[in-house]
Scaffold this active site. Structure first.
Site, PDB file in Angstrom:
ATOM      1  N   SER B 217       0.827  -1.204   0.000  1.00 41.63           N
ATOM      2  CA  SER B 217       0.000   0.000   0.000  1.00 41.63           C
ATOM      3  C   SER B 217       0.862   1.254   0.000  1.00 41.63           C
ATOM      4  O   SER B 217       1.901   1.292   0.656  1.00 41.63           O
ATOM      5  CB  SER B 217      -0.875   0.033   1.257  1.00 41.63           C
ATOM      6  N   ASP B 242     -11.433  -1.431   8.583  1.00 40.25           N
ATOM      7  CA  ASP B 242     -12.282  -1.657   7.411  1.00 40.25           C
ATOM      8  C   ASP B 242     -13.698  -2.061   7.832  1.00 40.25           C
ATOM      9  O   ASP B 242     -14.674  -1.663   7.195  1.00 40.25           O
ATOM     10  CB  ASP B 242     -11.675  -2.734   6.506  1.00 40.25           C
TER      11      ASP B 242
END
Ligand code: HEM
Lengths: 252, 405
Positions: B217, B242
């Site tokens: 990421s 998340d």
């Protein structure tokens, strides 16, 4: 066919009018409906009255083919009443054991039988215009129930200099301001069984409520399930958030 | 990849034969993720969540849907009225498409601001764009299935665009339609492809994730992690973050599903398709509107089609168009302003796309189209050379420590 489709599509692409223009641009008469808002629900007595208006007046020209006769029990008609309504019209069935098609009265399991055999027959009886099926009317127009209300209440004398077509009626909200349907609503058009005073405004509100139920029969279940879902999700999300805070406590 | 030690005998037995658990371990528990990701990084997992909702609701809808012009509209209404919780399935699917696009649009603009497309993440970026293209095709064909007025006329207008291709244009259109007009063969093939493409998207998402786990990421600072002090394991840190995102997403999504299910829709699509009656205003779904505006901004049909497809294709070249070595917009004082201008320009295009092509809307649409391409083709290459970026922090931990102090 191909050519006409292409040209009309290209034309629409180039000249498309905004939805506001499409609905005649007129201001809609916004009503307070019983089913508005998060806690809104239908008023059963009103739906039944509205059905009476639909049955006595509108159903002479308009179909309601997505609604089955059995569904009418949901708005308070008894089994017998619903059966009686179904039996008012005939539908084609068959073949029978002899191999013949035959006509029989409608049954509870049938969908509302349309007043005309087909679109052509409907046009012939209505001066060339087609009365659209009303099953989804309140979802199929910008403004929904407010539009249908304003349309039914929007008949007036044509203003000076307005060229009205043959058999057409002036209407404040219909696109183009002339509609092939004659004014339908007037005071005391029907006599309500529950004693409610049948003013034009009341009749219109009732029939529009009925049509909204016809278009969104799931509305009440939807809203009550929505409320439970939202409460559940709020709690769940709050728990996730607390857990997130806890797990992330030591990350700097 | 060193295999982690599993204590459970069964897991160990399976993992020695097929390394499912090793892969899972590497891509979640021990996958090192920058510790400074902000909430804009939630939208990737949200998009995946939306895709799963679309596939699950879609499969059940398909069990009750009939792909024939004479029955499609009524079969959808049967789903709405007679199938148990059919209205819920259909409203989830209908609004799910819009929310899928919302997530992906936020995800894309996150990438644009933080320069996520730059080396070594070019292929990751391309895969994302391919997903986006496949989504557009899927949603377009899905919108045709209920066979309302907008289904029919939207399909007619969009497929007709291919007739602008020189020489073979009309042949392509006839081939797409499977006849000489949008008709039953068109509906059938669109249904077939609408069922297929989401699984193609799923495969692309898988590749997208493989590329992600290879390049790792990016993060709001746009500098790569310098060591273990800069990263945290994906699980449990980002799994819970998340999940929290999913909770918030569901609150908004379900709000629309239950209380304004037709907010994103067109009333005209509740009128059965009628080839004889053209609706006064043919508008595509909101997620196509910016491209619809670009299409109509060019007076020439072929030019319009090229510009429309070009508007997406040019994004593939972005890693090379943006010449700045600095990734994150946070350290690019001038780029920052151009980014917000570009975002506003895209909204402007979307607004114009929903308006009729007449009067002032035409020059505004043309100016907005010009700026779209000017930003990508001229501003970005020049900015990287002319702009003086701010000093980058030494590492991810460094500024975090400083902010805390
Ligand atoms: C990438 C994921 C998907 C997207 C973006 C998508 C999009 C759409 C859209 C916009 C509609 C029209 C909704 C309406 O106005 O009624 C639709 C309808 C439909 N879709 Fe999908 N879809 C997806 C996946 C699927 C899958 C995987 C299936 C089947 C396995 C499926 C089956 C259907 C069916 C049967 C309809 C017609 C019923 C209806 O209109 O509600 N979809 N889809």
């Amino acid at each position: 066919m191909l050519r006409s489709v292409i040209t009309s599509a290209a034309l629409a692409l180039a000249l498309g009018a905004s939805p506001a223009l499409a609905s005649g641009g007129a201001h809609l008469d916004k009503q307070a409906w019983s089913w508005d808002g998060v806690f809104g629900s239908y008023d059963k007595a009103q739906l039944k009255r509205g059905y009476q208006v639909f049955h006595d007046v509108c159903s002479n020209c308009h179909g309601l083919k997505l609604v089955a006769y059995r569904n009418l029990k949901e708005i308070g008609l008894s089994e017998e009443e619903a059966k009686a309504v179904a039996a008012e019209r005939e539908t084609k069935d068959g073949p029978n054991d002899e191999g013949d098609m035959f006509n029989r009265p409608g049954k509870l399991s049938d969908r509302y039988i349309s007043p005309f055999a087909n679109d052509q027959a409907a046009r012939v009886a209505n001066n060339g215009a087609l009365p659209p099926d009303l099953s989804l009317m309140t979802k199929a127009r910008v403004g929904g129930p407010d539009y249908v209300y304003s349309l039914l209440m929007g008949f007036a004398d044509a203003p000076e200099g307005f060229k009205l077509g043959d058999g057409m009626n002036y209407n404040k909200v219909f696109p183009g301001n002339q509609i092939a349907m004659a004014p339908q609503i007037s005071d005391d058009l029907v006599t309500y069984a529950d004693g409610t005073k049948a003013t034009a405004d009341q009749l219109t509100k009732d029939v529009v409520s009925f049509l909204n139920w016809a278009a969104e029969p799931e509305l009440e279940v939807r809203k009550s399930m929505g409320l439970k879902t939202m409460i559940f999700l709020l709690v769940l999300t709050a728990l996730f958030y607390a857990l997130k805070r806890k797990i992330w406590k030591d990350v700097h | 990849m060193s295999a982690p030690a599993f204590n459970n005998k069964i897991i160990k037995w399976i993992d020695e034969r097929i390394p499912l658990f090793t892969v899972l371990e590497h891509s979640t528990s021990s996958y090192p993720t920058p510790k400074n990701l902000n909430y804009w990084w939630n939208f990737g997992s949200l998009a995946l969540f939306a895709l799963v909702i679309m596939i699950m609701t879609g499969i059940v809808l398909a069990m009750n849907y009939t792909g024939h012009t004479s029955m499609a509209f009524d079969s959808v209404e049967r789903i709405m009225r007679d199938v148990n919780y059919g209205w819920l399935l259909r409203y989830l699917h209908m609004n799910g498409a819009s929310f899928f696009f919302i997530c992906v649009y936020v995800h894309i603009f996150r990438g644009l601001y933080y320069g996520s497309y730059k080396a070594p993440r070019e292929i990751l970026w391309w895969l994302g764009l391919l997903i986006y293209l496949a989504m557009m095709a899927t949603a377009f064909m899905g919108y045709v299935l209920p066979w309302g007025q907008m289904s029919f006329w939207g399909a007619t207008v969009i497929t007709n665009l291919f007739s602008a291709v020189p020489v073979v244009g009309n042949f392509i259109v006839t081939w797409l339609w499977g006849g000489f007009a949008v008709d039953n063969p068109t509906l059938n093939r669109f249904f077939s492809l609408h069922y297929l493409l989401p699984f193609v998207i799923f495969a692309l998402v898988f590749l997208h994730l493989v590329a992600l786990h290879t390049s790792k990421s990016s993060n709001p600072l746009g500098i790569e992690p310098k060591g273990p002090q800069d990263t945290i394991p994906f699980h449990p840190y980002y799994t819970i973050k998340d999940l929290y995102g999913v909770g918030v997403f569901l609150l908004v999504f379900m709000g629309f599903v239950f209380y304004a299910p037709n907010f994103f829709g067109e009333p005209d699509n509740y009128i059965p398709a009628n080839p004889m009656v053209t609706p006064p205003h043919i508008v595509p779904e909101w997620y196509y509107l910016p491209f619809y505006a670009i299409l109509r901004a060019i007076p020439d049909k072929l030019g319009g089609v090229i510009a429309m497809f070009g508007a997406i294709l040019v994004l593939f070249a972005l890693p090379w168009l943006d010449s700045s070595k600095v990734k994150s917009g946070r350290f690019r004082p001038v780029f920052k302003w151009f980014f917000w201008l570009f975002l506003a320009d895209c909204f402007l295009l979307g607004w114009i796309g929903g308006k009729p092509a007449e009067g002032n809307y035409i020059p505004i649409g043309q100016a907005a189209t010009f700026w779209y391409f000017f930003h990508l083709l001229v501003v970005l290459p020049l900015l990287g050379r002319l702009e003086k970026p701010l000093a980058l922090p030494a590492s991810i931990s460094a500024p975090v420590l400083k902010e805390k102090a």
